[in-house]
Enzyme design. Structure first.
Site, mmCIF file in Angstrom:
data_model
loop_
_atom_site.group_PDB
_atom_site.id
_atom_site.type_symbol
_atom_site.label_atom_id
_atom_site.label_comp_id
_atom_site.label_asym_id
_atom_site.label_seq_id
_atom_site.Cartn_x
_atom_site.Cartn_y
_atom_site.Cartn_z
ATOM 1 C CB CYS A 1 -8.966 3.695 -8.830
ATOM 2 S SG CYS A 1 -10.148 2.385 -8.100
ATOM 3 C CB CYS B 1 -11.990 1.910 -10.839
ATOM 4 S SG CYS B 1 -12.143 3.067 -9.103
ATOM 5 C CB CYS C 1 1.137 1.403 4.174
ATOM 6 S SG CYS C 1 -0.472 1.015 4.176
ATOM 7 C CB CYS D 1 -0.977 0.082 1.196
ATOM 8 S SG CYS D 1 -1.146 1.525 2.014
#
Ligand SMILES: *[C@@H]1O[C@H](CO)[C@@H](O)[C@H](O)[C@H]1NC(C)=O
Ligand SMILES: *[C@@H]1O[C@H](CO)[C@@H](O)[C@H](O)[C@H]1NC(C)=O
Length: 499
Positions: free
Chosen positions: A394, A397, A62, A59
């Site tokens: 994304c 998506c 992160c 991520c």
């Protein structure tokens, strides 16, 4: 929908800046504890105060947080506050038990009981937030430690109240309790401390690390008045905005007005100085900031500035989700800005709403929605409308796209009753009429026929879930066509992808 400033922050500001220089060596010794499903309770349940990050190694947010988290862990270790992390791709059981719905999730634990972390994702913000959590809502202060206490945070509020001011003490302590995450509060009840501070009880003084270092409160001890005072005085007249302090502005609940300026602009300092009287005039109503136009050009574009000429100016109503850009400031920027602010507070400005052109035809299975057509399509009372708000980049998506197309095909015969639509929310603003802002991608909303209210679709994004949801919630009678195989799949841990 609750505004999530940290999401805004990462979307709006980190997007344009580079954090590469902050990334620390992976094998440096770390003060961050590593927790597993097995060790979690035995460590967390006994700590009076600790911060835990739930993350996934892949991520991006992160990774951006990691060096800040390390720095904060080292500083806070000296204060006896532990920071820990849990890798949710490995420790699935504890992450699911803690209801982790996105990465990173940060939670404050007191003896095992969790509360939401409300600070920023920068080292300074984490440290400041956790130190405030460690203090009582109101610390008692005396003449001997007043000087030290005044410099504990960028804004420290000290009330000088004697035992005779019991009612004021109660108001102050309730107020402090409600704002303890944002400010450090002290109570000095001996006459000596008041004398040292140069006040006579009952009094309250704000100690600040910017502008005038001391501001005396002249109002009554009343929660609403204290709150207005703190909101207005805890923010510098006109400061540079960046990732470290964006959240403070977002949480202030006031419109934010940005002066975008290039670092090399020779007249920059003078113009900022010339904007100060305006900042004073609108204090408590609109917050003024300046921002590096080169570094944060994407943020400028996100606020519907062209991003081609500097300086420029824009007012953003963060709560309302509207923006009022002004590209050309002419020869006298301060005057132009002053006029713009005046028109804004007088309600004379129309918000700028970005839109792609309205498509000439709708050939695909899914209706391509743009901002200019939003009200017409979505608020058509005769129809049930499902809208996916997506971003082209994304990943979730992209995974959803084929399923969503199948969904469109399933209801192709019922387009007069049910619209399956998608909107590129990076190229189109969600108009204020929608009543919500898109905070993560994809966001999927449903508006039943005959209603103006939206519902969240929060199913698992499989074709079956969509069909079940529509069957349950659509007001019009529609029949789903039997089409091809269900290719729906989803990861229960990834409820949303953050902006
Ligand atoms: C300041 O000193 C007083 C008494 O000397 C003490 O009760 C109080 O806890 C101290 N406050 C802080 C913030 O250190
Ligand atoms: C549907 O699934 C079956 C079995 O998984 C497969 O043999 C068939 O080709 C699929 N049909 C379509 C249209 O994808």
């Amino acid at each position: 929908m609750k505004l999530s400033p940290s999401t805004l922050l990462s979307a709006a500001i980190v997007g344009g800046a580079t954090l590469a220089s902050l990334v620390s060596a992976a094998d440096a010794p770390s003060d961050v504890l590593v927790l597993s499903t097995d060790s979690f309770s035995s460590i967390v349940d006994s700590e009076p105060l600790m911060l835990v990050e739930f993350y996934a190694p892949w991520c991006g947010h992160c990774q951006a947080l990691a060096p800040h988290y390390e720095t904060a862990a080292t500083t806070l270790k000296a204060e006896g506050i532990k920071l820990a992390k849990v890798d949710c791709t490995v420790e699935e059981a504890v992450c699911s038990q803690q209801e982790v719905g996105g990465y990173p999730t940060l939670k404050v634990f007191r003896k095992g009981s969790a509360s939401e972390y409300g600070g920023t994702r920068k080292a300074d913000g984490i440290i400041s937030y956790m130190l405030k959590q460690a203090l009582p809502a109101v610390s008692s202060v005396s003449a001997s430690n007043l000087t030290e206490f005044k410099s504990k945070d960028r804004v420290v509020a000290v009330a000088y109240l004697t035992a005779a001011d019991a009612k004021d003490q109660q108001v102050f302590s309730d107020f402090a309790e409600s704002r303890r995450d944002s400010f450090v509060f002290g109570l000095a009840s001996d006459a000596e401390a008041a004398k040292a501070a140069g006040v006579v009880a009952p009094a309250l003084v704000l100690y600040r690390q910017f502008d005038d270092p001391e501001v005396k409160y002249t109002g009554k001890f009343d929660e609403a008045e204290l709150s207005a005072f703190l909101t207005a005085e805890s923010i510098p007249l006109i400061d540079e905005v960046g990732p470290e302090n964006f959240m403070m502005y977002a949480e202030a609940g006031l419109p934010l007005a940005y002066y975008f300026t290039e670092p090399e602009d020779a007249s920059r300092e003078a113009t900022i100085e010339a904007l100060k009287p305006l900042a004073k005039e609108y204090k408590g109503k609109i917050n003024l900031v300046w921002i590096d136009a080169v570094k944060f050009v994407n943020h400028a574009k996100g606020l519907n500035l062209r991003g081609e000429e500097w300086p420029s100016f824009v007012i953003q109503d963060i709560q309302g989700g509207t923006k009022f850009p002004l590209d050309n400031l002419g020869k006298d920027p301060a005057k132009t800005v002053g006029d713009w602010l005046k028109q804004y507070v007088d309600g004379k400005l129309k918000p700028s709403i970005k839109s792609e052109p309205v498509p000439k035809t709708q050939d695909g299975p899914v209706h391509v929605l743009v901002a200019d057509e939003f009200d017409k399509v979505v608020f058509d009372d005769s129809k049930d409308v499902l809208v996916e708000f997506y971003a082209p980049w994304c990943g979730h998506c992209k995974n959803l796209a084929p399923i969503y197309d199948q969904l469109g095909e399933k209801y192709a015969e019922s387009k007069d009753k049910l619209v399956i639509a998608k909107m590129d929310a990076t190229a189109n603003d969600v108009p204020p009429s929608a009543g919500f802002q898109v905070q993560s991608f994809p966001t999927i909303k449903f508006k039943p026929a005959g209603s103006k209210e939206f519902m969240d679709f929060s199913g698992d994004r499989s074709l079956d879930s969509f069909v079940d949801f529509l069957g349950l919630n659509a007001k019009n009678k529609v029949v789903a066509k039997d089409t091809t195989n269900d290719t729906g799949s989803s990861d229960p841990h990834l409820v949303h992808e953050e902006l």
